[in-house]
Design an enzyme around this catalytic site. Sequence first.
Site, PDB file in Angstrom:
ATOM      1  N   SER A 104      10.075  -9.324 -19.324  1.00 29.93           N
ATOM      2  CA  SER A 104       9.749 -10.746 -19.311  1.00 29.93           C
ATOM      3  C   SER A 104      10.271 -11.450 -20.572  1.00 29.93           C
ATOM      4  O   SER A 104      11.440 -11.360 -20.906  1.00 29.93           O
ATOM      5  CB  SER A 104       8.240 -10.921 -19.148  1.00 29.93           C
ATOM      6  N   ASP A 112       8.903 -12.949  -7.759  1.00 26.11           N
ATOM      7  CA  ASP A 112       8.419 -13.264  -9.104  1.00 26.11           C
ATOM      8  C   ASP A 112       8.021 -14.739  -9.149  1.00 26.11           C
ATOM      9  O   ASP A 112       8.872 -15.622  -9.026  1.00 26.11           O
ATOM     10  CB  ASP A 112       9.532 -12.981 -10.124  1.00 26.11           C
ATOM     11  N   HIS A 154       6.413 -10.252 -10.582  1.00 28.17           N
ATOM     12  CA  HIS A 154       6.891 -10.432 -11.951  1.00 28.17           C
ATOM     13  C   HIS A 154       6.810  -9.153 -12.768  1.00 28.17           C
ATOM     14  O   HIS A 154       7.726  -8.838 -13.534  1.00 28.17           O
ATOM     15  CB  HIS A 154       6.075 -11.536 -12.630  1.00 28.17           C
TER      16      HIS A 154
END
Length: 248
Positions: free
Chosen positions: A104, A196, A226
């Site tokens: 991320s 996501d 995600h």
Amino acid sequence: MDDLTLPSWLERMEDPRLAYHLRDGTVPTLVFLPGYMSDMRGSKAVALDDWAAKTGRALLRLDYRGCGQSEGDCETATLTDWRDDILGAIDQLTSGPVILTGSSLRVWIMLLVALARPDRIAGLIGIAAAPDFTDWGFTQEQKMTILGEGRLEQPSPYGAPLVTTQAFWQSGEAHRMLQSDIAIDCPVRLLHGQRDADVPWHHSLHLSEKLRSADVQVTLVKDGDHRLSRPADIDLLIATIERLLKDI
């Protein structure tokens, strides 16, 4: 697995101490950078530690300042601070080549570290890549709140509210990368779930276009979210690492 043991501590002159686990083994050392709302005890980090133990690979897991078991205040930390945390840990705790694996927002930090230490980086693996998040991740109204009030607090499905401070946002704007080519030449592997809800998967494709390296591969997981932390997702991550190790 040593996840339940007490961490080691990286002592620093002026900055908060960082908690870490370092597993000795064959280099390149795999350095795992957990996602924004996670830490080195998360499912992917622990699974990689198990894999490293079974395969004899060197692995470094750590928590950034203000996160997990490390000292410091998460709300006052900036992107620059977290980049420097990783640089310090790599410089002081490892030797030889390293492979960075980020999740991320930490993919952004991973890229900044790779630019700062090109001679140390053997490869990069990013999950749900989110570089330049401070640019595209907020509405204009939210940006005005950050600048006018000094902070923005948003609910998060992953636990505590997500706080973005003016200092963090300005640090992110100073480190934007996607306006031009990114001078990274090592092999790069990007994984992204197409379900996501936080970082649209096309951001990984955009990043792949901007990287100067000719050896960039993007893997899309059609039903992936995600975090990509299901057992099958973690198996994919480990398989990606193993293939990369054969390629370098």
